[in-house]
Scaffold this active site. Structure first.
Site, PDB file in Angstrom:
ATOM      1  N   ARG A  69      -8.264 -12.441   0.524  1.00 34.11           N
ATOM      2  CA  ARG A  69      -7.321 -11.849  -0.439  1.00 34.11           C
ATOM      3  C   ARG A  69      -7.136 -12.803  -1.614  1.00 34.11           C
ATOM      4  O   ARG A  69      -7.078 -12.378  -2.767  1.00 34.11           O
ATOM      5  CB  ARG A  69      -5.973 -11.576   0.233  1.00 34.11           C
ATOM      6  N   SER A 110       0.860  -1.179   0.000  1.00 31.90           N
ATOM      7  CA  SER A 110       0.000   0.000   0.000  1.00 31.90           C
ATOM      8  C   SER A 110       0.902   1.237   0.000  1.00 31.90           C
ATOM      9  O   SER A 110       1.884   1.300   0.746  1.00 31.90           O
ATOM     10  CB  SER A 110      -0.870  -0.018   1.262  1.00 31.90           C
ATOM     11  N   GLY A 111       0.607   2.178  -0.882  1.00 33.37           N
ATOM     12  CA  GLY A 111       1.406   3.410  -0.946  1.00 33.37           C
ATOM     13  C   GLY A 111       2.647   3.314  -1.821  1.00 33.37           C
ATOM     14  O   GLY A 111       3.414   4.267  -1.930  1.00 33.37           O
ATOM     15  N   SER A 112       2.831   2.159  -2.478  1.00 32.26           N
ATOM     16  CA  SER A 112       4.042   2.001  -3.298  1.00 32.26           C
ATOM     17  C   SER A 112       3.911   2.688  -4.655  1.00 32.26           C
ATOM     18  O   SER A 112       4.902   2.798  -5.389  1.00 32.26           O
ATOM     19  CB  SER A 112       4.373   0.515  -3.482  1.00 32.26           C
ATOM     20  N   GLY A 113       2.693   3.111  -4.991  1.00 26.67           N
ATOM     21  CA  GLY A 113       2.506   3.834  -6.263  1.00 26.67           C
ATOM     22  C   GLY A 113       1.793   3.032  -7.332  1.00 26.67           C
ATOM     23  O   GLY A 113       1.810   3.395  -8.514  1.00 26.67           O
ATOM     24  N   LYS A 114       1.101   1.953  -6.933  1.00 28.21           N
ATOM     25  CA  LYS A 114       0.414   1.101  -7.915  1.00 28.21           C
ATOM     26  C   LYS A 114      -0.631   1.880  -8.708  1.00 28.21           C
ATOM     27  O   LYS A 114      -0.650   1.840  -9.938  1.00 28.21           O
ATOM     28  CB  LYS A 114      -0.275  -0.090  -7.210  1.00 28.21           C
ATOM     29  N   ILE A 136      -2.540  -5.041  -4.214  1.00 29.52           N
ATOM     30  CA  ILE A 136      -1.404  -5.434  -3.378  1.00 29.52           C
ATOM     31  C   ILE A 136      -0.997  -6.860  -3.757  1.00 29.52           C
ATOM     32  O   ILE A 136       0.165  -7.169  -3.925  1.00 29.52           O
ATOM     33  CB  ILE A 136      -1.757  -5.370  -1.876  1.00 29.52           C
ATOM     34  N   SER A 137      -1.991  -7.737  -3.896  1.00 27.37           N
ATOM     35  CA  SER A 137      -1.757  -9.159  -4.233  1.00 27.37           C
ATOM     36  C   SER A 137      -0.509  -9.690  -3.525  1.00 27.37           C
ATOM     37  O   SER A 137       0.503  -9.973  -4.174  1.00 27.37           O
ATOM     38  CB  SER A 137      -1.686  -9.367  -5.747  1.00 27.37           C
TER      39      SER A 137
HETATM   40  N1  LIG Z   1      -5.520  -4.807   6.166  1.00 26.98           N
HETATM   41  C1  LIG Z   1      -5.238  -4.206   5.018  1.00 26.98           C
HETATM   42  N2  LIG Z   1      -4.126  -4.539   4.318  1.00 26.98           N
HETATM   43  C2  LIG Z   1      -3.853  -3.923   3.159  1.00 26.98           C
HETATM   44  N3  LIG Z   1      -4.635  -2.953   2.600  1.00 26.98           N
HETATM   45  C3  LIG Z   1      -5.759  -2.608   3.246  1.00 26.98           C
HETATM   46  C4  LIG Z   1      -6.106  -3.201   4.486  1.00 26.98           C
HETATM   47  N4  LIG Z   1      -7.275  -2.645   4.898  1.00 26.98           N
HETATM   48  C5  LIG Z   1      -7.649  -1.750   3.978  1.00 26.98           C
HETATM   49  N5  LIG Z   1      -6.748  -1.707   2.971  1.00 26.98           N
HETATM   50  C6  LIG Z   1      -6.925  -0.896   1.766  1.00 26.98           C
HETATM   51  O1  LIG Z   1      -7.262  -1.825   0.736  1.00 26.98           O
HETATM   52  C7  LIG Z   1      -6.449  -1.653  -0.394  1.00 26.98           C
HETATM   53  C8  LIG Z   1      -5.875  -2.996  -0.887  1.00 26.98           C
HETATM   54  O2  LIG Z   1      -6.829  -3.739  -1.552  1.00 26.98           O
HETATM   55  P1  LIG Z   1      -6.366  -4.931  -2.502  1.00 26.98           P
HETATM   56  O3  LIG Z   1      -7.618  -5.512  -3.067  1.00 26.98           O
HETATM   57  O4  LIG Z   1      -5.361  -4.423  -3.463  1.00 26.98           O
HETATM   58  O5  LIG Z   1      -5.675  -5.929  -1.478  1.00 26.98           O
HETATM   59  S1  LIG Z   1      -5.260  -7.458  -1.703  1.00 26.98           S
HETATM   60  O6  LIG Z   1      -4.636  -7.555  -3.035  1.00 26.98           O
HETATM   61  O7  LIG Z   1      -6.450  -8.295  -1.596  1.00 26.98           O
HETATM   62  O8  LIG Z   1      -4.298  -7.761  -0.617  1.00 26.98           O
HETATM   63  C9  LIG Z   1      -5.293  -0.777   0.003  1.00 26.98           C
HETATM   64  O9  LIG Z   1      -5.147   0.114  -1.099  1.00 26.98           O
HETATM   65  P2  LIG Z   1      -3.732   0.583  -1.661  1.00 26.98           P
HETATM   66  O10 LIG Z   1      -3.203   1.549  -0.644  1.00 26.98           O
HETATM   67  O11 LIG Z   1      -4.098   1.253  -2.960  1.00 26.98           O
HETATM   68  O12 LIG Z   1      -2.844  -0.601  -1.875  1.00 26.98           O
HETATM   69  C10 LIG Z   1      -5.736  -0.105   1.302  1.00 26.98           C
HETATM   70  O13 LIG Z   1      -6.218   1.192   1.002  1.00 26.98           O
HETATM   71  N1  LIG Z   2       6.681   7.754  -8.307  1.00 29.95           N
HETATM   72  C1  LIG Z   2       6.204   8.502  -7.333  1.00 29.95           C
HETATM   73  N2  LIG Z   2       6.904   9.547  -6.850  1.00 29.95           N
HETATM   74  C2  LIG Z   2       6.418  10.297  -5.845  1.00 29.95           C
HETATM   75  N3  LIG Z   2       5.222  10.088  -5.233  1.00 29.95           N
HETATM   76  C3  LIG Z   2       4.497   9.068  -5.663  1.00 29.95           C
HETATM   77  C4  LIG Z   2       4.930   8.209  -6.731  1.00 29.95           C
HETATM   78  N4  LIG Z   2       3.999   7.273  -6.928  1.00 29.95           N
HETATM   79  C5  LIG Z   2       3.009   7.512  -6.046  1.00 29.95           C
HETATM   80  N5  LIG Z   2       3.296   8.581  -5.293  1.00 29.95           N
HETATM   81  C6  LIG Z   2       2.454   9.146  -4.212  1.00 29.95           C
HETATM   82  O1  LIG Z   2       2.390   8.145  -3.197  1.00 29.95           O
HETATM   83  C7  LIG Z   2       1.068   8.040  -2.674  1.00 29.95           C
HETATM   84  C8  LIG Z   2       0.566   6.594  -2.846  1.00 29.95           C
HETATM   85  O2  LIG Z   2       0.458   6.312  -4.217  1.00 29.95           O
HETATM   86  P1  LIG Z   2      -0.645   5.327  -4.772  1.00 29.95           P
HETATM   87  O3  LIG Z   2      -0.503   5.308  -6.250  1.00 29.95           O
HETATM   88  O4  LIG Z   2      -1.991   5.668  -4.218  1.00 29.95           O
HETATM   89  O5  LIG Z   2      -0.134   3.934  -4.156  1.00 29.95           O
HETATM   90  P2  LIG Z   2      -0.884   2.539  -4.016  1.00 29.95           P
HETATM   91  O6  LIG Z   2      -1.915   2.484  -5.107  1.00 29.95           O
HETATM   92  O7  LIG Z   2       0.203   1.522  -4.198  1.00 29.95           O
HETATM   93  O8  LIG Z   2      -1.472   2.532  -2.640  1.00 29.95           O
HETATM   94  C9  LIG Z   2       0.230   9.079  -3.425  1.00 29.95           C
HETATM   95  O9  LIG Z   2       0.157  10.240  -2.620  1.00 29.95           O
HETATM   96  C10 LIG Z   2       1.024   9.348  -4.693  1.00 29.95           C
HETATM   97  O10 LIG Z   2       0.826  10.651  -5.182  1.00 29.95           O
END
Ligand SMILES: Nc1ncnc2c1ncn2[C@@H]1O[C@H](COP(=O)(O)OS(=O)(=O)O)[C@@H](OP(=O)(O)O)[C@H]1O
Ligand SMILES: Nc1ncnc2c1ncn2[C@@H]1O[C@H](COP(=O)(O)OP(=O)(O)O)[C@@H](O)[C@H]1O
Length: 210
Positions: free
Chosen positions: A87, A42-46, A113-114
């Site tokens: 998941r 989560s937050g990696s930029g997907k 996230i998978s």
């Molecule tokens: N427990 C927990 N662990 C991880 N993430 C959580 C959790 N609870 C809620 N979220 C939010 O759900 C988003 C991930 O959903 P996914 O469908 O990609 O998850 S998974 O592939 O089934 O693991 C994930 O979004 P991203 O931040 O975009 O990755 C989170 O916003």
């Molecule tokens: N390559 C990058 N450089 C700087 N910031 C980024 C980059 N990719 C994503 N971000 C920032 O990081 C945060 C999380 O990105 P996000 O795409 O929502 O990640 P995810 O989908 O993996 O949760 C957002 O605020 C986004 O603007």
């Protein structure tokens, strides 16, 4: 309900072929159907990569569609939580949907996230001829947590979310992803640079005809 249950595992179902095939659709669209599967913490930029890539492909006249984990959990997967079985089912469903989009001739961008290798590999196995392109967002937990765009890491650290990936739930990194997006000296590539890497791969492998 009864008929649904009695059909489970039934052998009385048949595949129906149609005259217009994947090859015809690909010719029409001037592209080859495939799945770009973006995995990472989560937050990696997907989602950022998925959207930037979608925009880049659109500007080149290529048809793509994004399947984003967060978004799908509002509909198709709204019955699922975050325990390992949920998941796994989440990934299985999205893998099947992605396969349909690729068969339709689209470049399907799946962004989830998978966390489990086995589940991602099962999706890979659904797709023909190397048309499953795994993109690993190899961005450190430190950076993802510092971004904390949704405030979820803070809640997880405070124990208010249990089983959060990277904190108290596992993430199994890919061992042979087609593309790896990496930070260098703590600096991430820009969204345009990340999307450019994927576009170059798709061009090189012949997915963007013309
Ligand atoms: N427990 C927990 N662990 C991880 N993430 C959580 C959790 N609870 C809620 N979220 C939010 O759900 C988003 C991930 O959903 P996914 O469908 O990609 O998850 S998974 O592939 O089934 O693991 C994930 O979004 P991203 O931040 O975009 O990755 C989170 O916003
Ligand atoms: N390559 C990058 N450089 C700087 N910031 C980024 C980059 N990719 C994503 N971000 C920032 O990081 C945060 C999380 O990105 P996000 O795409 O929502 O990640 P995810 O989908 O993996 O949760 C957002 O605020 C986004 O603007």
């Amino acid at each position: 309900m009864n008929s649904l249950i009695s059909n489970l595992g039934s052998s009385n179902i048949f595949w129906h072929d149609c005259p217009v095939e994947k090859a015809d659709r690909q010719k029409l669209l001037k592209q080859k159907g495939c799945v770009v599967w973006i995995t990472g913490l989560s937050g990696s930029g997907k989602s950022t990569l998925a959207c930037t890539l979608g925009r880049e492909l659109h500007s080149r006249g290529k048809l793509s569609y994004i399947l984003d984990g967060d978004n799908l959990r509002h509909g198709l997967n709204k019955d699922l939580g975050f325990k390992a079985e949920d998941r796994a089912e989440n990934i299985r469903r999205v893998g099947e949907v992605a396969k349909l989009f690729a068969d339709a001739g689209l470049i399907c961008i799946a962004s989830l996230i998978s966390p489990y290798r086995k589940d991602r590999d099962a999706c890979r196995a659904l797709l023909p001829d190397a048309s499953f392109i795994e993109v690993f967002m190899n961005i450190s937990l430190e950076i993802c947590e510092a971004r904390d765009a949704k405030g979820l890491y803070r809640l997880a650290r405070a124990g208010k979310i249990k089983g959060f990936t990277g904190i108290d739930d596992p993430y199994e990194p890919p061992v042979n992803s087609e593309i790896e997006i990496k930070e260098k000296d703590g600096i991430c590539p820009t969204p345009i640079a990340m999307a450019g890497e994927v576009v170059s791969y798709l061009e090189e492998k012949g997915y963007l005809l013309d």
